[in-house]
Design an enzyme around this catalytic site. Structure first.
Site, short mmCIF file in Angstrom:
data_model
loop_
_atom_site.label_atom_id
_atom_site.label_comp_id
_atom_site.label_asym_id
_atom_site.label_seq_id
_atom_site.Cartn_x
_atom_site.Cartn_y
_atom_site.Cartn_z
N LEU A 1 22.87 7.27 2.96
CA LEU A 1 23.79 6.31 3.57
C LEU A 1 23.84 6.61 5.07
O LEU A 1 24.40 7.62 5.48
CB LEU A 1 25.19 6.41 2.96
CG LEU A 1 25.40 5.74 1.59
CD1 LEU A 1 24.53 6.40 0.51
CD2 LEU A 1 26.86 5.80 1.18
N LYS B 1 35.02 4.07 1.47
CA LYS B 1 33.95 4.97 1.01
C LYS B 1 33.62 4.73 -0.47
O LYS B 1 32.46 4.82 -0.87
CB LYS B 1 34.37 6.43 1.22
CG LYS B 1 34.53 6.83 2.68
CD LYS B 1 33.19 6.88 3.39
CE LYS B 1 33.31 7.40 4.82
NZ LYS B 1 33.70 8.80 4.90
N GLY C 1 26.71 12.14 4.92
CA GLY C 1 26.87 13.13 5.98
C GLY C 1 28.25 13.73 6.04
O GLY C 1 28.67 14.21 7.10
N GLN D 1 37.64 13.25 4.15
CA GLN D 1 36.73 14.31 3.74
C GLN D 1 37.45 15.60 3.34
O GLN D 1 36.87 16.68 3.42
CB GLN D 1 35.71 14.56 4.86
CG GLN D 1 34.80 13.36 5.08
CD GLN D 1 33.85 13.51 6.24
OE1 GLN D 1 33.57 14.62 6.69
NE2 GLN D 1 33.34 12.40 6.75
N CYS E 1 39.10 -4.65 22.97
CA CYS E 1 39.59 -3.62 22.06
C CYS E 1 39.82 -2.36 22.89
O CYS E 1 39.38 -2.28 24.05
CB CYS E 1 38.63 -3.36 20.90
SG CYS E 1 37.07 -2.60 21.39
#
Length: 485
Positions: A186, A268, A290, A299, A458
């Protein structure tokens, strides 16, 4: 010119059948990469090494190209550039060494190191002493230093043939590409996914690429460039695939329906589901990401467990215990740092208030509100292309005009997430401001008054630049970017 290719040390520890297969694979990989450079290059394999015969007609530019390629082929510990010579006795060999190394050791400290095979009337130490003594006697101002010499004279002796080592070239290590099962990586184009893909290739794993497009054509171009670079430099002995999945609508659905604390984990999980579908469609049995423990809120061990439960496929995380600075340093060493540093980070994709320890019941409750037909539609529209063709026909110029001061008649489109818009309202005294979240801008821009000029805004100026380029590609010439200083 002759090169001696030394095998990665773990290969030498394998059983005889496995070792033969690995050497055969490396032989194939070397030929596959070197033959296009010069069809007259010959590769020979032996039990403990490979040898490469390069025609004398090869010029310096081609040699540097060959050298660079060899340093990026998995399975090689190091390469010796040698001059091969035959000798009749040790005295003869010492004379040959004087002819070849005398100028090199002049005014330098040196020692002699020899590796020897076969039956001889002398030992390796005898040869080192004889050759070292002869060089010392013939040289001017050279001196012997057995511990920290400036020059090391290296020879490899096999029977009555000697290889005079002219240069030692470091290799990549790892296993020859193609003898492990293939995986789907990915890839986002950032530091982490690029390094993770590289580490899989280095371990001999044929690595295909799956990209989830969150930012239109500019995002896709950037990630294709990264994937192509990694493949071309480290894995071009084998053809792999690049799969692009349109994920903007999935992100939009998450942002509309999910609890803010679980948005990152939910995204995810959707990516893993989609990647699992693509992998099984392509006959691949594992996914690569990763992720590194604790690097971001999604994570943590709790959240990684929640993400993992979305699929029963094996998820490999080569970076799981690596520090960010080590990942960035590795990206620099393999050449992906510049790509990653300029890759957009999509403001608003992940919640402003993420939970580092999500509750599965809250994740599942949010997923119950998610319209999975959106994910199905994204998967129905994924695109697959061979990696060597990913840049064919692409316009890689993604530059758009950026203004720091808008003209009075220009309309500002605030494309930030509604939460960001509410927390930090954009206040301009002389310009109209329209709020259109980035995930809706492509669908809604055509309904705006096209006689007006628009500036996308932004906080970081990255998402606005990507979306402006995307609109320009679609034919809208009335869009630029606002970057407030």
């Amino acid at each position: 010119m002759k090169l001696v290719v030394k095998l990665f040390h773990e290969i030498l520890l394998k059983s005889k059948p496995v070792r033969k297969l690995l050497i055969k694979q490396l032989h194939y990989n070397l030929e596959n990469i070197l033959k296009p450079i010069n069809n007259d290059i010959k590769v020979y394999r032996f039990w403990d090494k490979l040898e490469i015969k390069i025609p004398d007609s090869v010029n310096q530019e081609s040699w540097l190209n060959i050298k660079d390629c060899l340093q990026c082929i998995p399975g090689i510990d190091f390469i010796l550039k040698v001059d091969a010579t035959e000798f009749t006795c040790l005295d003869h060999l010492a004379d040959i060494c004087v002819e070849n190394f005398l100028d090199e050791i002049s005014n330098q400290s040196f020692c002699v190191r020899i590796k020897r095979k076969g039956k001889h009337e002398f030992s390796s130490i005898d040869a080192e002493k004889k050759i070292g003594g002869r060089l010392l006697a013939k040289s001017h101002k050279a001196r012997v230093d057995l511990h920290k010499p400036q020059i090391t004279v290296k020879l490899e002796i096999n029977g009555q043939e000697a290889y005079l080592v002219k240069e030692k070239i470091s290799g990549l290590g790892g296993y020859p590409l193609g003898k492990q099962e293939a995986v789907l990586s990915l890839i986002s184009g950032g530091f982490d996914s690029g390094v993770a893909s590289y580490l899989m290739i280095k371990r001999g794993v044929k690595t295909h690429y799956c990209f989830f497009n969150l930012g239109g054509i500019a995002h896709e171009i950037g990630v294709k460039q990264v994937a192509y670079y990694i493949w071309k430099k480290f894995g071009s002995s084998h053809r792999v695939k690049f799969i692009s999945v349109p994920f903007e609508s999935v992100v939009e659905e998450i942002l509309k329906t999910a609890d803010v604390s679980v948005m990152g984990v939910l995204l995810k999980r959707m990516m893993l589901r989609a990647a699992d579908h693509v992998a099984k469609d392509q006959g691949l049995n594992a996914l690569v990401t990763g992720e590194s423990i604790g690097q971001v809120s999604s994570q943590t061990i709790t959240n990684l467990s929640a993400i993992n439960s979305a699929t029963d496929s094996l998820v490999i995380r080569p970076l799981i215990t690596m520090d960010k600075q080590d990942i960035v340093a590795m990206a620099k060493s393999i050449g992906t740092e510049e790509f990653a540093a300029n890759m957009p980070e999509y403001c608003g994709v992940i919640s402003q208030k993420p939970s580092s320890k999500v509750k599965m019941e809250k994740v599942l409750a949010s997923e119950s509100k998610f319209d999975f037909s959106v994910l199905d539609n994204a998967l129905a529209n994924f695109k697959l292309i061979s990696i060597e063709k990913v840049l064919d026909g692409l316009d890689t110029n993604t530059d758009v005009d950026v203004k720091s001061v808008p003209a009075v008649d220009e309309i500002i489109i605030d494309i930030r997430h509604p939460e960001e818009q509410e927390q930090s309202p954009l206040q301009l005294h002389h310009n109209a401001v329209v709020k259109v979240p980035f995930y809706s801008i492509n669908a809604r821009f055509s309904s705006l008054d096209q006689t007006k000029n628009y500036l996308l805004y932004c906080d970081k100026g990255v998402m606005s630049k990507v979306q402006a380029h995307h609109l320009k590609v679609q034919g809208f010439a009335n869009v630029k970017v606002l970057r407030l200083s």
